[in-house]
Scaffold this active site. Structure first.
Site, PDB file in Angstrom:
ATOM      1  N   GLU A 238       1.904  -4.703  11.108  1.00 33.98           N
ATOM      2  CA  GLU A 238       1.332  -3.515  11.520  1.00 33.98           C
ATOM      3  C   GLU A 238       2.482  -3.336  11.883  1.00 33.98           C
ATOM      4  O   GLU A 238       2.373  -3.579  13.313  1.00 33.98           O
ATOM      5  CB  GLU A 238      -0.222  -3.012  11.766  1.00 33.98           C
ATOM      6  CG  GLU A 238      -1.325  -4.192  11.214  1.00 33.98           C
ATOM      7  CD  GLU A 238      -1.215  -3.289   9.951  1.00 33.98           C
ATOM      8  OE1 GLU A 238      -0.816  -2.686   9.341  1.00 33.98           O
ATOM      9  OE2 GLU A 238      -2.027  -3.841   8.759  1.00 33.98           O
TER      10      GLU A 238
ATOM     11  N   HIS B 238       1.050  -1.289   0.273  1.00 33.67           N
ATOM     12  CA  HIS B 238      -0.104  -0.363  -0.018  1.00 33.67           C
ATOM     13  C   HIS B 238       0.966   1.450  -0.106  1.00 33.67           C
ATOM     14  O   HIS B 238       2.208   1.533   0.781  1.00 33.67           O
ATOM     15  CB  HIS B 238      -1.665  -0.148   1.017  1.00 33.67           C
ATOM     16  CG  HIS B 238      -2.179  -1.424   1.348  1.00 33.67           C
ATOM     17  ND1 HIS B 238      -2.330  -1.693   2.479  1.00 33.67           N
ATOM     18  CD2 HIS B 238      -2.803  -1.650   0.470  1.00 33.67           C
ATOM     19  CE1 HIS B 238      -3.390  -2.666   1.634  1.00 33.67           C
ATOM     20  NE2 HIS B 238      -3.419  -2.657   0.938  1.00 33.67           N
TER      21      HIS B 238
ATOM     22  N   HIS C 127       3.349  -3.376   7.046  1.00 32.98           N
ATOM     23  CA  HIS C 127       2.278  -2.270   7.111  1.00 32.98           C
ATOM     24  C   HIS C 127       2.585  -1.979   7.821  1.00 32.98           C
ATOM     25  O   HIS C 127       2.886  -1.764   8.605  1.00 32.98           O
ATOM     26  CB  HIS C 127       1.279  -2.862   6.489  1.00 32.98           C
ATOM     27  CG  HIS C 127       1.188  -3.781   5.555  1.00 32.98           C
ATOM     28  ND1 HIS C 127       0.191  -3.301   4.497  1.00 32.98           N
ATOM     29  CD2 HIS C 127       1.186  -4.783   5.234  1.00 32.98           C
ATOM     30  CE1 HIS C 127       0.537  -4.471   3.147  1.00 32.98           C
ATOM     31  NE2 HIS C 127       1.200  -5.392   3.909  1.00 32.98           N
TER      32      HIS C 127
ATOM     33  N   GLU D  75       1.644   4.114   3.013  1.00 32.92           N
ATOM     34  CA  GLU D  75       1.840   3.282   4.443  1.00 32.92           C
ATOM     35  C   GLU D  75       3.891   3.568   4.245  1.00 32.92           C
ATOM     36  O   GLU D  75       4.671   2.128   4.004  1.00 32.92           O
ATOM     37  CB  GLU D  75       1.975   1.592   4.130  1.00 32.92           C
ATOM     38  CG  GLU D  75       0.439   1.481   4.518  1.00 32.92           C
ATOM     39  CD  GLU D  75      -0.087   0.205   4.557  1.00 32.92           C
ATOM     40  OE1 GLU D  75       0.582  -1.018   4.523  1.00 32.92           O
ATOM     41  OE2 GLU D  75      -1.658  -0.028   4.873  1.00 32.92           O
TER      42      GLU D  75
END
Length: 344
Positions: free
Chosen positions: A224, A63, A160, A66
């Protein structure tokens, strides 16, 4: 291209200046200890002359907005190219979506992290940049893992950052892996990296980490590392532990991991995924609710098509709520505490 990289040691800059292709592959040596191969824009491999027993993939930028993992990976790549650190494990870095990074957006046309395990070529086919790139990334993972002798440990950390704040700032999703125990060593490696929360997924998905786990038996995770910020605006001191542990892994330094103990980490089990079926889907809670917010049994989480969607367990925590997805896509993951997971 080769000279530009040798001069700058900045692989991210080279990638973003050439977001679609670098032309032909090229390679070069770092002293007598490492061969560097550049397979494509955003795709760089470090092959030690005397590799130890692990094949490591660090991917970022699937993405485009990010940015912290992108900066973290570029720092490691730069240190390797400057020979400040020397790879002892075969290592592949993947900068996933250069076009979206340049655009400063999560996607160009479609969420790439729903396009792996061949989903990129399902109807409507290879119709946008994310689908084309996902297919290429799968091929590079295959080439990398198959480029070494069998029996080596395969690791893939897909890095991410989340769109919202979180009760647990850093957390990892452990892909569904039926018939395979969860790795105590990997969970404690994550904890040492500052990632103290793990979600055990309950079904197959089309994410990048599930692809590597299911197709190649890799210890793979979607990780994450915090919240989304624009490039250059991340507080990189928040990633010191992660950078240190990735460096130790790549250079085969002692990891010094603590023994696994469930009370040292937060373990959750995915109990269900709620998909969108109608255009009028809406959540009942505030749009800025943090990840891991917990709701009691009977609480109305969402409404769509004249129906209410309620909490089914005694309590369910939520992550990644997003009502603005296309019909058929996931709107939220619901979690319960994991009781006695098979961790070895």
């Amino acid at each position: 291209m080769l000279q530009a990289l040798l001069d700058s040691k900045d692989f991210l800059a080279l990638t973003l200046a050439n977001p679609e292709t670098l032309g032909d592959e090229f390679s070069f040596a770092l002293g007598e200890h490492t061969r560097v191969e550049v397979w494509d824009t955003g795709v760089i491999v470090f092959e030690p002359a005397q590799a130890q027993g692990k094949d490591v993939i660090l991917s970022c930028g699937v993405h485009g907005n990010e940015t912290a993992p992108i900066e973290l990976c570029n720092t490691l790549i730069k240190q390797l190219l400057q020979q400040k650190i020397i790879a002892k494990q075969r290592t592949l870095f993947l900068i996933g979506n250069p076009l979206a990074i340049n655009n400063g957006t999560r996607i160009i046309d479609e969420n790439m992290n729903r396009l792996f395990s061949g989903e990129h070529s399902n109807p409507p086919g290879l119709v946008n940049p994310e689908r084309v790139r996902a297919k290429k990334l799968e091929a590079y993972v295959d080439r990398f893992f198959k480029g070494a002798a069998a029996g080596r440990q395969r690791i893939h950390y897909d890095l991410h950052t989340a769109m919202r704040a979180s009760k647990h700032e850093k957390f990892a999703i452990y892909p569904y892996r039926p018939g395979r125990a969860y790795s105590a060593e990997q969970i404690m490696f994550l904890a040492a990296s500052g990632v103290d929360t793990v979600l055990f997924h309950h079904e197959p998905t089309t994410t990048f980490s599930y692809f590597s786990s299911e197709q190649y038996g890799a210890d793979a995770f979607t990780i994450e590392l915090g919240k989304v910020y624009p490039m250059g605006q991340n507080d990189m001191t928040r990633f010191i532990a992660a950078q240190e542990m990735f460096m130790r892994l790549i250079t085969d330094k002692p990891l010094a991991l603590e023994p696994f103990s469930a009370d040292k980490v937060n373990l959750y089990q995915v109990c269900r995924v709620i998909n969108k079926h109608f255009d009028d889907f809406e959540f009942t809670f505030a749009t800025d609710v943090e990840n891991f917010r917990s709701f009691p049994k009977g609480f109305v989480l969402a409404r769509e098509g004249g129906q209410e969607i309620k909490v089914e367990q005694e309590f369910e925590a939520i992550v990644f709520p997003n009502a603005k997805v296309p019909i058929g896509n996931r709107t939220v993951i619901c979690l319960i505490p994991s009781v006695a997971p098979d961790v070895r």
